[in-house]
Design an enzyme around this catalytic site. Structure first.
Site, PDB file in Angstrom:
ATOM      1  N   PHE A   1       0.811  -1.226   0.000  1.00 17.22           N
ATOM      2  CA  PHE A   1       0.000   0.000   0.000  1.00 17.22           C
ATOM      3  C   PHE A   1       0.840   1.270   0.000  1.00 17.22           C
ATOM      4  O   PHE A   1       0.338   2.340  -0.340  1.00 17.22           O
ATOM      5  CB  PHE A   1      -0.933   0.017   1.234  1.00 17.22           C
ATOM      6  CG  PHE A   1      -0.256   0.486   2.498  1.00 17.22           C
ATOM      7  CD1 PHE A   1      -0.154   1.842   2.784  1.00 17.22           C
ATOM      8  CD2 PHE A   1       0.314  -0.415   3.397  1.00 17.22           C
ATOM      9  CE1 PHE A   1       0.486   2.289   3.937  1.00 17.22           C
ATOM     10  CE2 PHE A   1       0.961   0.013   4.544  1.00 17.22           C
ATOM     11  CZ  PHE A   1       1.042   1.375   4.816  1.00 17.22           C
TER      12      PHE A   1
ATOM     13  N   CYS B   1       9.510   2.020   3.186  1.00 17.27           N
ATOM     14  CA  CYS B   1      10.412   0.908   3.527  1.00 17.27           C
ATOM     15  C   CYS B   1      11.807   1.430   3.800  1.00 17.27           C
ATOM     16  O   CYS B   1      12.625   0.744   4.392  1.00 17.27           O
ATOM     17  CB  CYS B   1      10.442  -0.105   2.393  1.00 17.27           C
ATOM     18  SG  CYS B   1      11.017   0.617   0.854  1.00 17.27           S
TER      19      CYS B   1
HETATM   20  P1  NAD Z   1       1.411  -6.458   3.058  1.00 21.08           P
HETATM   21  O1  NAD Z   1       2.345  -7.595   3.127  1.00 21.08           O
HETATM   22  O2  NAD Z   1       0.315  -6.384   4.052  1.00 21.08           O
HETATM   23  O3  NAD Z   1       0.725  -6.405   1.610  1.00 21.08           O
HETATM   24  C1  NAD Z   1       1.497  -6.510   0.445  1.00 21.08           C
HETATM   25  C2  NAD Z   1       0.708  -7.314  -0.578  1.00 21.08           C
HETATM   26  O4  NAD Z   1       0.555  -8.639  -0.095  1.00 21.08           O
HETATM   27  C3  NAD Z   1      -0.688  -6.768  -0.815  1.00 21.08           C
HETATM   28  O5  NAD Z   1      -0.956  -6.776  -2.186  1.00 21.08           O
HETATM   29  C4  NAD Z   1      -1.587  -7.702  -0.039  1.00 21.08           C
HETATM   30  O6  NAD Z   1      -2.837  -7.880  -0.649  1.00 21.08           O
HETATM   31  C5  NAD Z   1      -0.815  -8.995  -0.025  1.00 21.08           C
HETATM   32  N1  NAD Z   1      -1.027  -9.745   1.233  1.00 21.08           N
HETATM   33  C6  NAD Z   1      -1.190  -9.231   2.472  1.00 21.08           C
HETATM   34  N2  NAD Z   1      -1.342 -10.228   3.372  1.00 21.08           N
HETATM   35  C7  NAD Z   1      -1.269 -11.379   2.687  1.00 21.08           C
HETATM   36  C8  NAD Z   1      -1.350 -12.746   3.063  1.00 21.08           C
HETATM   37  N3  NAD Z   1      -1.554 -13.120   4.321  1.00 21.08           N
HETATM   38  N4  NAD Z   1      -1.231 -13.668   2.106  1.00 21.08           N
HETATM   39  C9  NAD Z   1      -1.022 -13.320   0.843  1.00 21.08           C
HETATM   40  N5  NAD Z   1      -0.949 -12.040   0.428  1.00 21.08           N
HETATM   41  C10 NAD Z   1      -1.062 -11.077   1.338  1.00 21.08           C
HETATM   42  O7  NAD Z   1       2.319  -5.139   3.080  1.00 21.08           O
HETATM   43  P2  NAD Z   1       1.802  -3.652   3.180  1.00 21.08           P
HETATM   44  O8  NAD Z   1       1.325  -3.403   4.570  1.00 21.08           O
HETATM   45  O9  NAD Z   1       0.897  -3.353   2.053  1.00 21.08           O
HETATM   46  O10 NAD Z   1       3.160  -2.842   2.927  1.00 21.08           O
HETATM   47  C11 NAD Z   1       4.014  -2.438   3.952  1.00 21.08           C
HETATM   48  C12 NAD Z   1       5.188  -3.379   4.090  1.00 21.08           C
HETATM   49  O11 NAD Z   1       5.891  -3.426   2.852  1.00 21.08           O
HETATM   50  C13 NAD Z   1       6.205  -2.922   5.113  1.00 21.08           C
HETATM   51  O12 NAD Z   1       6.640  -4.038   5.839  1.00 21.08           O
HETATM   52  C14 NAD Z   1       7.336  -2.342   4.283  1.00 21.08           C
HETATM   53  O13 NAD Z   1       8.603  -2.378   4.896  1.00 21.08           O
HETATM   54  C15 NAD Z   1       7.290  -3.248   3.099  1.00 21.08           C
HETATM   55  N6  NAD Z   1       7.899  -2.634   1.938  1.00 21.08           N
HETATM   56  C16 NAD Z   1       9.137  -3.075   1.583  1.00 21.08           C
HETATM   57  C17 NAD Z   1       9.784  -2.499   0.506  1.00 21.08           C
HETATM   58  C18 NAD Z   1      11.149  -2.973   0.120  1.00 21.08           C
HETATM   59  O14 NAD Z   1      11.591  -2.677  -0.982  1.00 21.08           O
HETATM   60  N7  NAD Z   1      11.842  -3.713   0.969  1.00 21.08           N
HETATM   61  C19 NAD Z   1       9.176  -1.471  -0.218  1.00 21.08           C
HETATM   62  C20 NAD Z   1       7.887  -1.055   0.160  1.00 21.08           C
HETATM   63  C21 NAD Z   1       7.271  -1.647   1.253  1.00 21.08           C
END
Ligand code: NAD
Length: 574
Positions: free
Chosen positions: A223, A355
């Site tokens: 998100f 991130c």
């Molecule tokens: P999230 O893991 O909740 O969601 C990411 C995606 O995974 C979404 O499309 C969601 O629908 C899907 N998802 C969520 N839960 C799931 C599950 N149980 N099973 C399968 N799919 C699932 O992450 P978020 O809250 O949207 O994003 C924030 C996180 O992303 C933070 O931890 C941040 O550090 C990380 N992030 C990392 C980077 C990087 O390059 N390292 C960049 C941006 C964000």
């Protein structure tokens, strides 16, 4: 009142409705460089004024009628899905309500795509693949040129969607778009990036290498960067000849829907770019569908580990960037003013939901005396709705996120940290119902505390004290994450030592958020911030991820032109 009515009514036909002649955006939308803060605010006023004069009959030609306020939207339209270059209303019975984080007013409902819709998206992508891979590189490059130009034209519109759905400030949302745009711009150079190698390996025999597309690939996005992360994937995947299924975050898919509209307008053939929606169920479909050859994932540890493990088991190529806890070591010889400004900006910008946010400060020696000054500057930040003039940070994504952040702050207090600045319970006067947390600073934190171990992902800076550079490096390397890190110093020797010994993907020296530019580099990560092998996003590594290597060894013997007798022994490479 009139303006508001037009904005609300036009919304029903704007963000999620394909706009067929988007390239004819008005002058006010044509901005080619990032705006300064004051210019941004001018643009806000100008665009709002444009919307006041907007004629609904022209809705299909000029997409100016997007919201630039947090005003309640009457009868918000559902988010559609995108297949074969069409926006389609989902037949689902499961909808996910999406609220404006500044007000918690409903903005749209996002479908959990049905099984039939998910299958139809893959059918479309698979059907489009043979013709798309056979399309010349130059033709694909032309489409990418147009795509880039359209993103620039619709830059403000994309940013406005991000501010409305994700909450970050309009200026910051423009940066979100820019960082993705740079990946698309770099993809335009594909004609010199995809060249293979050739070597004459024997007399009249040569080996050539080619990089070929994988087929249908998928991207699962978080998100916190609604435009940047889809754009880490879409340009590189498609310019190399793959077709793509994008799954934006169910919490803010609006920017991705606009990108789909622009992809169509740029000339991507039907089925090359497709968008599905939903959460875990859609992800499981992507993992299990054998026609999807590769998955790009960015998000949290839990989902990322699951997708990496299961996707790899299914024989897919997976790139997965996960959580972070980015540290900054601040040395006594650092430029105090620069360091403090850099740290405050990087800790609290985007409400800490990056991130690469600098969430952890390691204060070396007497720099702990700088804490009151850091707290003073953090307290000066303007926490407000993202469209408001002068806002430095907006709300966090949801009431649940706010609750989790506040709990982690309290855990720090309970475990003995000092609450130097407390942003809990902060409510901007105009937005009493938003998910706001003001800048918060916990000092005297130790590595055993929950607030240190957990990724807080909110506007919270945790501060630890150490005596020496060696202690700082040792502490940082003990942390399980290794996304970004920074050191603030005026000593080249100190910087050199830090840069060599630190275990993190992206190291900044007097640079708080050292995200490498797509023009030349890839986005990396280390330790628990990246799953599995080094499948990095964009840059040279991104190209490698989305292509497979093929070598062709050919033998065109000069004497074959005249030889009349067969040779039966194995070649000896003479
Ligand atoms: P999230 O893991 O909740 O969601 C990411 C995606 O995974 C979404 O499309 C969601 O629908 C899907 N998802 C969520 N839960 C799931 C599950 N149980 N099973 C399968 N799919 C699932 O992450 P978020 O809250 O949207 O994003 C924030 C996180 O992303 C933070 O931890 C941040 O550090 C990380 N992030 C990392 C980077 C990087 O390059 N390292 C960049 C941006 C964000």
């Amino acid at each position: 009142m009139a303006a508001r009515r037009i904005l609300s009514r036009s919304l029903a036909t704007s963000l999620r409705t394909p706009t067929v002649q988007a390239a004819r955006a008005p002058i006010a939308l044509r901005m080619s460089t990032p705006l300064s803060k004051s210019a941004t605010q001018t643009a806000v006023r100008r665009l709002t004024a444009t919307a006041q004069h907007f004629q609904p009959a022209a809705a299909a030609t000029v997409p100016v009628d997007y919201p630039m306020t947090h005003d309640k939207i009457e009868n918000p339209p559902n988010t559609k899905w995108f297949v074969n270059n069409e926006f389609v209303e989902s037949k689902t019975s499961q909808w996910i309500d999406l609220h404006d984080p500044a007000t918690n007013n409903l903005v749209t409902r996002v479908p959990q795509s049905t099984d039939a819709e998910l299958k139809a998206a893959v059918d479309a992508a698979a059907a489009a693949f043979p013709a798309w891979r056979a399309t010349s590189l130059l033709a694909r490059q032309q489409i990418m040129f147009k795509f880039v130009a359209l993103i620039r034209q619709h830059w403000d519109r994309l940013a406005a969607s991000i501010t409305l759905e994700q909450g970050k400030t309009f200026g910051d949302a423009k940066g979100d778009v820019l960082r993705g745009l740079q990946v698309a711009e770099t993809a335009c150079g594909i004609t010199t990036q995809l060249t293979g190698e050739v070597l004459e390996v024997s007399k009249d025999m040569e080996t050539r290498s080619y990089r070929e597309p994988l087929g249908v690939v998928a991207a699962i996005c978080p998100f916190n960067f609604p435009a940047m992360i889809p754009l880490w994937c879409l340009p590189v995947a498609t310019v190399t000849g793959n077709t793509i299924i994008l799954k934006p975050s169910e919490r803010d898919p609006g920017a991705c829907m606009i990108l789909a509209e622009l992809a169509k307008e740029a000339g991507f053939p039907a089925g090359v770019v497709n968008i599905v929606h939903g959460s875990a169920k859609t992800v499981d479909f992507i993992i299990d569908e054998p026609r999807i050859k590769a998955i790009s994932f960015v998000g949290s540890d839990k989902a990322g580990q699951y997708i990496y493990t299961r996707g790899s088991e299914k024989g897919k190529r997976v790139q997965a960037n996960l959580g972070a806890k980015n540290h900054a070591a601040i040395m006594p010889d650092a430029n105090k003013n620069h360091s403090i400004n850099a740290i405050v900006g990087a800790a609290f910008g985007a409400a800490g939901q990056r991130c690469m946010a600098l969430s952890t400060l390691v204060m070396v020696g007497e720099t702990k005396e700088w804490l009151p000054e850091i707290a003073k500057r953090a307290a000066q930040l303007n926490v407000n709705g993202g469209f408001e003039e002068g806002a430095d940070l907006g709300p966090v994504i949801s009431p649940q996120a706010r609750e989790k952040i506040e709990k982690l702050i309290q855990s720090g207090v309970d475990e003995g940290a000092t609450l130097l600045l407390d942003g809990r319970g902060y409510k901007p006067a105009k937005y009493p119902n938003g998910n706001f947390v003001g800048p918060t600073i916990l000092s005297n934190v130790t590595t055993e505390m929950e607030c240190y171990k957990e990724e807080i992902f909110g506007p919270v800076l945790v501060c630890l004290n150490v005596d020496t550079l060696e202690d700082a490096i040792e502490l940082i390397n003990r942390n399980k994450y290794g996304n970004g890190v920074a050191v603030f110093t005026q000593s080249g020797a100190t910087a050199g030592r830090f840069q060599k010994d630190i275990e993190a993907g992206q190291v900044g020296i007097n640079v708080p958020i050292p995200v490498p530019l797509a023009t030349s580099f890839s986005f990396t990560g280390n330790k628990a911030s990246i799953a599995g092998n080094a499948n990095y996003f964009y840059g040279r590594h991104g190209l490698q991820f989305y292509t497979q290597l093929k070598t062709v060894t050919s033998h065109w013997r000069a004497e074959d032109a005249v030889a009349t007798r067969a040779k039966t022994e194995m070649p000896t490479h003479d």
